[in-house]
Design an enzyme around this catalytic site. Structure first.
Site, PDB file in Angstrom:
ATOM      1  N   LYS A   8       0.834  -1.217   0.000  1.00  0.00           N
ATOM      2  CA  LYS A   8       0.000   0.000   0.000  1.00  0.00           C
ATOM      3  C   LYS A   8       0.867   1.266   0.000  1.00  0.00           C
ATOM      4  CE  LYS A   8      -4.108  -2.085   2.122  1.00  0.00           C
ATOM      5  NZ  LYS A   8      -5.114  -1.943   3.225  1.00  0.00           N
ATOM      6  N   TYR A  48     -12.346  -1.725  -4.038  1.00  0.00           N
ATOM      7  CA  TYR A  48     -12.868  -1.915  -2.679  1.00  0.00           C
ATOM      8  C   TYR A  48     -14.389  -1.784  -2.634  1.00  0.00           C
ATOM      9  CZ  TYR A  48      -8.248  -2.013  -0.424  1.00  0.00           C
ATOM     10  OH  TYR A  48      -6.984  -2.367   0.004  1.00  0.00           O
ATOM     11  N   PHE A  56     -15.414   3.730   7.033  1.00  0.00           N
ATOM     12  CA  PHE A  56     -14.015   3.986   6.681  1.00  0.00           C
ATOM     13  C   PHE A  56     -13.784   4.070   5.169  1.00  0.00           C
ATOM     14  CE2 PHE A  56     -14.432  -0.652   7.201  1.00  0.00           C
ATOM     15  CZ  PHE A  56     -13.924  -1.102   5.986  1.00  0.00           C
ATOM     16  N   ARG A 101       2.111  -6.769   8.944  1.00  0.00           N
ATOM     17  CA  ARG A 101       1.455  -5.571   9.499  1.00  0.00           C
ATOM     18  C   ARG A 101       2.030  -5.195  10.865  1.00  0.00           C
ATOM     19  NH1 ARG A 101      -4.594  -6.948   7.207  1.00  0.00           N
ATOM     20  NH2 ARG A 101      -4.513  -5.605   5.360  1.00  0.00           N
ATOM     21  N   HIS A 114      -2.326  -5.220   1.388  1.00  0.00           N
ATOM     22  CA  HIS A 114      -3.623  -5.855   1.139  1.00  0.00           C
ATOM     23  C   HIS A 114      -3.387  -7.317   0.780  1.00  0.00           C
ATOM     24  CE1 HIS A 114      -7.571  -6.679  -0.710  1.00  0.00           C
ATOM     25  NE2 HIS A 114      -6.873  -7.323  -1.631  1.00  0.00           N
TER      26      HIS A 114
HETATM   27  P1  IDP Z   1      -8.249  -6.500   5.437  1.00  0.00           P
HETATM   28  O1  IDP Z   1      -7.381  -5.568   4.600  1.00  0.00           O
HETATM   29  O2  IDP Z   1      -7.507  -7.028   6.641  1.00  0.00           O
HETATM   30  O3  IDP Z   1      -8.906  -7.598   4.622  1.00  0.00           O
HETATM   31  P2  IDP Z   1     -10.862  -5.201   5.494  1.00  0.00           P
HETATM   32  O4  IDP Z   1     -11.837  -5.319   6.616  1.00  0.00           O
HETATM   33  O5  IDP Z   1     -11.153  -5.947   4.226  1.00  0.00           O
HETATM   34  O6  IDP Z   1      -9.413  -5.598   6.065  1.00  0.00           O
HETATM   35  O7  IDP Z   1     -10.707  -3.634   5.171  1.00  0.00           O
HETATM   36  C1  IDP Z   1     -10.043  -3.210   4.000  1.00  0.00           C
HETATM   37  C2  IDP Z   1      -9.093  -2.082   4.372  1.00  0.00           C
HETATM   38  O8  IDP Z   1      -9.865  -0.964   4.805  1.00  0.00           O
HETATM   39  C3  IDP Z   1      -8.138  -2.366   5.530  1.00  0.00           C
HETATM   40  O9  IDP Z   1      -6.986  -3.077   5.144  1.00  0.00           O
HETATM   41  C4  IDP Z   1      -7.809  -0.951   5.997  1.00  0.00           C
HETATM   42  O10 IDP Z   1      -6.845  -0.330   5.137  1.00  0.00           O
HETATM   43  C5  IDP Z   1      -9.149  -0.248   5.823  1.00  0.00           C
HETATM   44  N1  IDP Z   1      -9.931  -0.290   7.063  1.00  0.00           N
HETATM   45  C6  IDP Z   1     -10.691  -1.311   7.528  1.00  0.00           C
HETATM   46  N2  IDP Z   1     -11.261  -1.008   8.701  1.00  0.00           N
HETATM   47  C7  IDP Z   1     -10.861   0.260   8.986  1.00  0.00           C
HETATM   48  C8  IDP Z   1     -11.116   1.151  10.081  1.00  0.00           C
HETATM   49  O11 IDP Z   1     -11.837   0.828  11.038  1.00  0.00           O
HETATM   50  N3  IDP Z   1     -10.517   2.377  10.035  1.00  0.00           N
HETATM   51  C9  IDP Z   1      -9.726   2.768   8.978  1.00  0.00           C
HETATM   52  N4  IDP Z   1      -9.463   1.962   7.938  1.00  0.00           N
HETATM   53  C10 IDP Z   1     -10.010   0.721   7.931  1.00  0.00           C
HETATM   54 MG    MG Z   2     -10.334  -7.486   3.120  1.00  0.00          MG
END
Ligand code: IDP
Ligand code: MG
Length: 140
Positions: A8, A48, A56, A101, A114
């Site tokens: 990212k 996304y 978010f 991470r 990601h």
């Molecule tokens: P993941 O990347 O671990 O699969 P997801 O729930 O699919 O997580 O969310 C996609 C991306 O959205 C996350 O990697 C992060 O960059 C962002 N994100 C998710 N939840 C939050 C939040 O609560 N605050 C800010 N950014 C978030």
């Molecule tokens: Mg995800």
């Protein structure tokens, strides 16, 4: 078996791409395709799309368009599940020690990498970034 990772914009900007790629290769992944891209807003919103409407989402697409990122198609046995283990929890504060991470992410939003969450999404996400020719190693 293959999956999609994206280094990212936070990790590209802070010079961590090389360390993250090394970590992935040491975890047994081989690189099938990769490139550096700056996503447009429509591209980030489409990628996304499953998160559209979540609180978010605006922050996520703003971040993902803020600078270049590096999508890559990765190959390994049990690729999707293994990559999720190697990257760790979404929030680096909750990620296991030694995960990408935990090592490299700044925050839950700016979290370095990601990874696809299913074989179906891996296929969709790889096709989002790479043509058949690139995946065959014939182009680019
Ligand atoms: P993941 O990347 O671990 O699969 P997801 O729930 O699919 O997580 O969310 C996609 C991306 O959205 C996350 O990697 C992060 O960059 C962002 N994100 C998710 N939840 C939050 C939040 O609560 N605050 C800010 N950014 C978030
Ligand atoms: Mg995800």
């Amino acid at each position: 078996m293959q999956t999609l990772a994206i280094i990212k914009p936070d990790a590209i900007a802070s010079g961590k791409a090389g360390a993250i790629l090394k970590h992935l290769q040491e975890a047994g992944f081989t690189l099938r395709a990769a490139r550096l891209v700056r996503l447009t807003l429509p591209q980030a919103e489409a990628f996304y799309g499953v998160h559209k409407g979540r609180p978010f989402f605006p922050e996520l697409v703003a971040f993902m368009t803020s600078g270049p990122c590096m999508p890559m198609a990765l190959v390994r046995a049990d690729a999707v599940a293994h990559l999720r283990t190697v990257i760790g929890a979404t929030d680096p504060a909750e990620a296991a020690p030694g995960t990408i991470r935990k090592l490299y992410a700044e925050s839950k939003g700016r979290n370095a990498i990601h990874a696809s969450d299913s074989d179906e999404n891996a296929a969709r996400e790889i096709a989002f970034f790479f043509t058949e020719g690139e995946l065959a190693g014939l182009v680019g």
